[in-house]
Design a protein around this motif. Structure first.
Motif, PDB file in Angstrom:
ATOM      1  N   GLY A 117       7.680   1.632  -0.190  1.00 39.90           N
ATOM      2  CA  GLY A 117       6.521   2.503   0.063  1.00 39.90           C
ATOM      3  C   GLY A 117       5.171   1.832  -0.110  1.00 39.90           C
ATOM      4  O   GLY A 117       4.158   2.370   0.358  1.00 39.90           O
ATOM      5  N   THR A 118       5.135   0.697  -0.769  1.00 38.54           N
ATOM      6  CA  THR A 118       3.845   0.029  -1.014  1.00 38.54           C
ATOM      7  C   THR A 118       3.808  -1.358  -0.358  1.00 38.54           C
ATOM      8  O   THR A 118       3.154  -1.542   0.659  1.00 38.54           O
ATOM      9  CB  THR A 118       3.566  -0.093  -2.529  1.00 38.54           C
ATOM     10  OG1 THR A 118       4.654  -0.779  -3.167  1.00 38.54           O
ATOM     11  CG2 THR A 118       3.388   1.286  -3.163  1.00 38.54           C
ATOM     12  N   ARG A 119       4.513  -2.318  -0.909  1.00 39.35           N
ATOM     13  CA  ARG A 119       4.436  -3.701  -0.397  1.00 39.35           C
ATOM     14  C   ARG A 119       4.973  -3.820   1.035  1.00 39.35           C
ATOM     15  O   ARG A 119       4.369  -4.496   1.868  1.00 39.35           O
ATOM     16  CB  ARG A 119       5.192  -4.654  -1.313  1.00 39.35           C
ATOM     17  CG  ARG A 119       4.518  -4.849  -2.660  1.00 39.35           C
ATOM     18  CD  ARG A 119       4.798  -6.218  -3.227  1.00 39.35           C
ATOM     19  NE  ARG A 119       4.277  -6.350  -4.566  1.00 39.35           N
ATOM     20  CZ  ARG A 119       3.013  -6.632  -4.859  1.00 39.35           C
ATOM     21  NH1 ARG A 119       2.130  -6.814  -3.905  1.00 39.35           N
ATOM     22  NH2 ARG A 119       2.624  -6.731  -6.118  1.00 39.35           N
ATOM     23  N   ASP A 120       6.129  -3.197   1.309  1.00 40.72           N
ATOM     24  CA  ASP A 120       6.663  -3.292   2.676  1.00 40.72           C
ATOM     25  C   ASP A 120       5.760  -2.549   3.662  1.00 40.72           C
ATOM     26  O   ASP A 120       5.590  -2.985   4.808  1.00 40.72           O
ATOM     27  CB  ASP A 120       8.098  -2.741   2.738  1.00 40.72           C
ATOM     28  CG  ASP A 120       9.107  -3.680   2.094  1.00 40.72           C
ATOM     29  OD1 ASP A 120       8.844  -4.902   2.044  1.00 40.72           O
ATOM     30  OD2 ASP A 120      10.153  -3.194   1.636  1.00 40.72           O
ATOM     31  N   LYS A 121       5.187  -1.434   3.200  1.00 44.89           N
ATOM     32  CA  LYS A 121       4.267  -0.692   4.074  1.00 44.89           C
ATOM     33  C   LYS A 121       3.026  -1.542   4.357  1.00 44.89           C
ATOM     34  O   LYS A 121       2.540  -1.602   5.491  1.00 44.89           O
ATOM     35  CB  LYS A 121       3.876   0.635   3.420  1.00 44.89           C
ATOM     36  CG  LYS A 121       2.988   1.471   4.322  1.00 44.89           C
ATOM     37  CD  LYS A 121       2.550   2.758   3.683  1.00 44.89           C
ATOM     38  CE  LYS A 121       1.663   3.564   4.624  1.00 44.89           C
ATOM     39  NZ  LYS A 121       0.598   2.798   5.265  1.00 44.89           N
ATOM     40  N   ARG A 122       2.529  -2.213   3.335  1.00 41.72           N
ATOM     41  CA  ARG A 122       1.359  -3.090   3.512  1.00 41.72           C
ATOM     42  C   ARG A 122       1.665  -4.194   4.528  1.00 41.72           C
ATOM     43  O   ARG A 122       0.842  -4.528   5.370  1.00 41.72           O
ATOM     44  CB  ARG A 122       0.964  -3.674   2.153  1.00 41.72           C
ATOM     45  CG  ARG A 122       0.063  -4.876   2.172  1.00 41.72           C
ATOM     46  CD  ARG A 122      -1.389  -4.537   2.487  1.00 41.72           C
ATOM     47  NE  ARG A 122      -2.242  -5.711   2.386  1.00 41.72           N
ATOM     48  CZ  ARG A 122      -2.434  -6.620   3.353  1.00 41.72           C
ATOM     49  NH1 ARG A 122      -1.861  -6.479   4.513  1.00 41.72           N
ATOM     50  NH2 ARG A 122      -3.204  -7.665   3.154  1.00 41.72           N
ATOM     51  N   PHE A 123       2.888  -4.757   4.435  1.00 41.85           N
ATOM     52  CA  PHE A 123       3.279  -5.803   5.380  1.00 41.85           C
ATOM     53  C   PHE A 123       3.398  -5.229   6.797  1.00 41.85           C
ATOM     54  O   PHE A 123       2.971  -5.863   7.772  1.00 41.85           O
ATOM     55  CB  PHE A 123       4.598  -6.455   4.940  1.00 41.85           C
ATOM     56  CG  PHE A 123       5.054  -7.568   5.836  1.00 41.85           C
ATOM     57  CD1 PHE A 123       4.161  -8.546   6.266  1.00 41.85           C
ATOM     58  CD2 PHE A 123       6.371  -7.643   6.256  1.00 41.85           C
ATOM     59  CE1 PHE A 123       4.571  -9.582   7.102  1.00 41.85           C
ATOM     60  CE2 PHE A 123       6.795  -8.669   7.098  1.00 41.85           C
ATOM     61  CZ  PHE A 123       5.895  -9.641   7.522  1.00 41.85           C
ATOM     62  N   ALA A 124       3.957  -4.023   6.912  1.00 40.84           N
ATOM     63  CA  ALA A 124       4.070  -3.379   8.235  1.00 40.84           C
ATOM     64  C   ALA A 124       2.672  -3.163   8.834  1.00 40.84           C
ATOM     65  O   ALA A 124       2.450  -3.420  10.022  1.00 40.84           O
ATOM     66  CB  ALA A 124       4.806  -2.047   8.107  1.00 40.84           C
ATOM     67  N   ASP A 125       1.746  -2.698   8.007  1.00 36.40           N
ATOM     68  CA  ASP A 125       0.364  -2.490   8.478  1.00 36.40           C
ATOM     69  C   ASP A 125      -0.259  -3.813   8.917  1.00 36.40           C
ATOM     70  O   ASP A 125      -0.957  -3.887   9.920  1.00 36.40           O
ATOM     71  CB  ASP A 125      -0.502  -1.853   7.377  1.00 36.40           C
ATOM     72  CG  ASP A 125      -0.069  -0.427   7.057  1.00 36.40           C
ATOM     73  OD1 ASP A 125       0.662   0.169   7.887  1.00 36.40           O
ATOM     74  OD2 ASP A 125      -0.436   0.070   5.972  1.00 36.40           O
TER      75      ASP A 125
END
Ligand SMILES: [Fe+2]
Length: 131
Positions: A117-125
């Motif tokens: 929810g945080t690091r992977d989402k940041r990478f997706a963004d």
């Protein structure tokens, strides 16, 4: 003609699917631990989940490096922490510390849910906005 952006979009879709599989495998492991299933069954589920995590983390880290992702080090540290937790669960399972396994598997689930929810989402963004 395909572009880096097309490749990144396809990579992102693949990672999203892998995260779903990852959560599903870990929830199955948590359930087996909670139900105090036998050591061999828990070890098999743990081995399956660990192998999946390792492959997923390697491929995710490769895409990060290909894209010079600015949070690579911190993100990869999270992956190492997750693998460390899985090693603790394997040891607890091997020596029969079932009460402690409950806490560690729950910790691993909370940790990976937060990571996605945080690091992977940041990478997706980051991938979405990379030209
Ligand atoms: Fe990740």
């Amino acid at each position: 003609m395909s572009t880096i952006s097309d490749f990144n979009n396809a990579a992102q879709a693949g990672m999203d699917r892998e995260h779903e599989v990852q959560l599903s495998l870990l929830r199955t492991l948590c359930e087996a631990v909670r139900e105090q299933r036998n050591t061999v069954e828990v070890a098999q589920l743990l081995e399956q989940f660990s192998a999946y995590c390792e492959a997923h983390f390697v491929s995710e880290e490769l895409i990060m490096r290909q894209n010079s992702f600015d949070e690579y080090e911190d993100h990869a540290d999270d992956h190492c922490h997750m693998m460390d937790l899985l090693r603790v669960i394997a040891i607890d399972n091997a020596i029969g510390k079932s009460s402690e396994m409950n806490a560690v598997t729950d910790e691993a689930l909370a940790f990976i849910e937060n990571h996605i929810g945080t690091r992977d989402k940041r990478f997706a963004d980051f991938l979405r906005t990379t030209p």
